[in-house]
Design a protein around this motif. Sequence first.
Motif, PDB file in Angstrom:
ATOM      1  N   LEU A 125       0.856  -1.186   0.000  1.00 43.91           N
ATOM      2  CA  LEU A 125       0.000   0.000   0.000  1.00 43.91           C
ATOM      3  C   LEU A 125       0.890   1.233   0.000  1.00 43.91           C
ATOM      4  O   LEU A 125       1.934   1.251   0.657  1.00 43.91           O
ATOM      5  N   ASN A 126       0.481   2.267  -0.733  1.00 43.40           N
ATOM      6  CA  ASN A 126       1.225   3.522  -0.636  1.00 43.40           C
ATOM      7  C   ASN A 126       0.814   4.230   0.661  1.00 43.40           C
ATOM      8  O   ASN A 126      -0.151   3.816   1.327  1.00 43.40           O
ATOM      9  N   PRO A 127       1.524   5.275   1.073  1.00 44.81           N
ATOM     10  CA  PRO A 127       1.219   5.919   2.365  1.00 44.81           C
ATOM     11  C   PRO A 127      -0.225   6.384   2.502  1.00 44.81           C
ATOM     12  O   PRO A 127      -0.832   6.227   3.573  1.00 44.81           O
ATOM     13  N   PHE A 128      -0.792   6.964   1.445  1.00 48.00           N
ATOM     14  CA  PHE A 128      -2.186   7.404   1.517  1.00 48.00           C
ATOM     15  C   PHE A 128      -3.116   6.214   1.685  1.00 48.00           C
ATOM     16  O   PHE A 128      -4.041   6.246   2.512  1.00 48.00           O
ATOM     17  N   GLN A 129      -2.893   5.157   0.920  1.00 45.37           N
ATOM     18  CA  GLN A 129      -3.741   3.973   1.031  1.00 45.37           C
ATOM     19  C   GLN A 129      -3.668   3.373   2.428  1.00 45.37           C
ATOM     20  O   GLN A 129      -4.695   3.006   3.008  1.00 45.37           O
ATOM     21  N   GLU A 130      -2.459   3.284   2.972  1.00 44.37           N
ATOM     22  CA  GLU A 130      -2.324   2.699   4.312  1.00 44.37           C
ATOM     23  C   GLU A 130      -3.052   3.542   5.354  1.00 44.37           C
ATOM     24  O   GLU A 130      -3.758   3.008   6.221  1.00 44.37           O
ATOM     25  N   GLU A 131      -2.911   4.850   5.263  1.00 44.82           N
ATOM     26  CA  GLU A 131      -3.620   5.730   6.198  1.00 44.82           C
ATOM     27  C   GLU A 131      -5.129   5.525   6.101  1.00 44.82           C
ATOM     28  O   GLU A 131      -5.828   5.433   7.120  1.00 44.82           O
ATOM     29  N   MET A 132      -5.632   5.436   4.874  1.00 41.94           N
ATOM     30  CA  MET A 132      -7.070   5.256   4.683  1.00 41.94           C
ATOM     31  C   MET A 132      -7.527   3.876   5.150  1.00 41.94           C
ATOM     32  O   MET A 132      -8.592   3.737   5.772  1.00 41.94           O
ATOM     33  N   TYR A 133      -6.747   2.851   4.865  1.00 41.50           N
ATOM     34  CA  TYR A 133      -7.128   1.501   5.280  1.00 41.50           C
ATOM     35  C   TYR A 133      -7.223   1.408   6.803  1.00 41.50           C
ATOM     36  O   TYR A 133      -8.168   0.806   7.340  1.00 41.50           O
ATOM     37  N   LEU A 134      -6.263   1.975   7.504  1.00 37.11           N
ATOM     38  CA  LEU A 134      -6.316   1.940   8.964  1.00 37.11           C
ATOM     39  C   LEU A 134      -7.552   2.683   9.469  1.00 37.11           C
ATOM     40  O   LEU A 134      -8.233   2.231  10.402  1.00 37.11           O
ATOM     41  N   HIS A 135      -7.844   3.815   8.848  1.00 41.36           N
ATOM     42  CA  HIS A 135      -9.039   4.576   9.233  1.00 41.36           C
ATOM     43  C   HIS A 135     -10.306   3.774   8.949  1.00 41.36           C
ATOM     44  O   HIS A 135     -11.212   3.696   9.792  1.00 41.36           O
ATOM     45  N   PHE A 136     -10.381   3.165   7.767  1.00 39.69           N
ATOM     46  CA  PHE A 136     -11.557   2.366   7.409  1.00 39.69           C
ATOM     47  C   PHE A 136     -11.763   1.204   8.379  1.00 39.69           C
ATOM     48  O   PHE A 136     -12.892   0.901   8.781  1.00 39.69           O
ATOM     49  N   ILE A 137     -10.678   0.557   8.726  1.00 41.22           N
ATOM     50  CA  ILE A 137     -10.786  -0.591   9.631  1.00 41.22           C
ATOM     51  C   ILE A 137     -11.258  -0.148  11.010  1.00 41.22           C
ATOM     52  O   ILE A 137     -12.134  -0.780  11.621  1.00 41.22           O
ATOM     53  N   ASP A 138     -10.696   0.952  11.498  1.00 42.02           N
ATOM     54  CA  ASP A 138     -11.153   1.479  12.790  1.00 42.02           C
ATOM     55  C   ASP A 138     -12.645   1.800  12.737  1.00 42.02           C
ATOM     56  O   ASP A 138     -13.392   1.517  13.687  1.00 42.02           O
ATOM     57  N   TRP A 139     -13.083   2.407  11.630  1.00 38.15           N
ATOM     58  CA  TRP A 139     -14.503   2.760  11.483  1.00 38.15           C
ATOM     59  C   TRP A 139     -15.356   1.494  11.423  1.00 38.15           C
ATOM     60  O   TRP A 139     -16.421   1.423  12.045  1.00 38.15           O
ATOM     61  N   LYS A 140     -14.883   0.511  10.691  1.00 40.40           N
ATOM     62  CA  LYS A 140     -15.617  -0.762  10.591  1.00 40.40           C
ATOM     63  C   LYS A 140     -15.730  -1.425  11.955  1.00 40.40           C
ATOM     64  O   LYS A 140     -16.811  -1.893  12.347  1.00 40.40           O
ATOM     65  N   TRP A 141     -14.632  -1.476  12.693  1.00 37.99           N
ATOM     66  CA  TRP A 141     -14.664  -2.105  14.015  1.00 37.99           C
ATOM     67  C   TRP A 141     -15.614  -1.372  14.960  1.00 37.99           C
ATOM     68  O   TRP A 141     -16.287  -1.992  15.781  1.00 37.99           O
ATOM     69  N   ALA A 142     -15.686  -0.059  14.833  1.00 32.89           N
ATOM     70  CA  ALA A 142     -16.528   0.732  15.734  1.00 32.89           C
ATOM     71  C   ALA A 142     -17.998   0.721  15.326  1.00 32.89           C
ATOM     72  O   ALA A 142     -18.883   0.833  16.184  1.00 32.89           O
ATOM     73  N   ASN A 143     -18.274   0.574  14.023  1.00 32.23           N
ATOM     74  CA  ASN A 143     -19.643   0.764  13.540  1.00 32.23           C
ATOM     75  C   ASN A 143     -20.306  -0.469  12.930  1.00 32.23           C
ATOM     76  O   ASN A 143     -21.537  -0.489  12.802  1.00 32.23           O
ATOM     77  N   ILE A 144     -19.511  -1.475  12.543  1.00 34.74           N
ATOM     78  CA  ILE A 144     -20.114  -2.637  11.885  1.00 34.74           C
ATOM     79  C   ILE A 144     -19.766  -3.926  12.617  1.00 34.74           C
ATOM     80  O   ILE A 144     -20.617  -4.556  13.240  1.00 34.74           O
ATOM     81  N   THR A 145     -18.515  -4.333  12.555  1.00 39.35           N
ATOM     82  CA  THR A 145     -18.087  -5.597  13.158  1.00 39.35           C
ATOM     83  C   THR A 145     -16.566  -5.648  13.210  1.00 39.35           C
ATOM     84  O   THR A 145     -15.885  -4.980  12.422  1.00 39.35           O
ATOM     85  N   THR A 146     -16.047  -6.440  14.134  1.00 40.15           N
ATOM     86  CA  THR A 146     -14.599  -6.679  14.185  1.00 40.15           C
ATOM     87  C   THR A 146     -14.220  -7.944  13.421  1.00 40.15           C
ATOM     88  O   THR A 146     -13.041  -8.272  13.306  1.00 40.15           O
TER      89      THR A 146
END
Length: 338
Positions: free
Chosen positions: A17-38
């Motif tokens: 992943l490039n730096p932007f993609q990695e930053e977004m993926y970590l954010h998406f995963i945090d959002w998913k864990w908080a709002n959908i499922t772990t």
Amino acid sequence: MRVLNKNGRQYRLPGVLNPFQEEMYLHFIDWKWANITTEPGYYKKLPYDAILPESVKKNFPVIYPDVVDSLQMHHDQFYFKLHQHFNHMASSQAANANLFLPVLLHPRANDVLKLIKPDDFQELATEELDHGFQIEFWGPREGTGLLGDHTKLYGTDSDIAIAYFNNNHELCLWLIEHKLTEKEFTECGGLTSNGKKPQHDCSKSFSEILRNKSYCYYHDVRHFRYWDITGRHQAFFANHDKYTQCPFRGGTNQLWRNQLLALSLEEQAWPYKHVFFSVVRHPLNIYPDNTITDYKNLIADNPKFSVFTSADVIKAAESLGNAKLNKWATWYRELYNL
């Protein structure tokens, strides 16, 4: 798959992943864990935290709740193929629906769209398409389409098409390609095709290919109409003589094909008098910018092509001070890290 340990958490990510993609993926995963499922999803039998598991997919949890029913009805009426990774937190197809449907289905859609396209947008043509829009639009759904490249598996589509009336009350169409975390537009598949023969020479210039279109694998073998349409619109690609090789080998290939769809629709002059093409991207994703700049140079900044960001759409909606739009804008900002 690789495991990244950060902030006391373990993230299962794609290998590169490039730096932007990695930053977004970590954010998406945090959002998913908080709002959908772990619970992770799986790809090729490997777990990935940014993919939704089968247990939640049917509810479209990556789509803004207020437009889920409308999206499903649109999908039924104007069938389009959901991308393989639609149920991925970084799905550009899902993000496209989340960015435009809450605006297009809102009573003040015209006020928002005028701010995004101020030069000629007057009002949404709600009697056209589905209330004035269509996802994965490829023109009249006849045969292989205007470009001759459409099948059930692939083909040139506009991520969303918006029908509208301009200031002269002429019916127009606005084709939009959406990019979220992608580092590049789709490159020419003919360049690396196993079916390519020695006579298919991508090192030939724009003019040379127009004189002998069989240099292009897509034209010679696949019988796509790209160069036929290009030949009728040479003036649009005003600076083609500055390129010693085919200018559509890389990411400009996707921009070219979408532009050809717009030009083909405009050739018909009915029902759309003018057809425009735009790219909308995440404001922090600068990776496609070189390709965009190259393409704009090729077409001499022709106003039929433009670029804006998802933040432009959100700011336009927020400027109206409407409670329903503000609720969506807040949700969108949180999910897409704006």
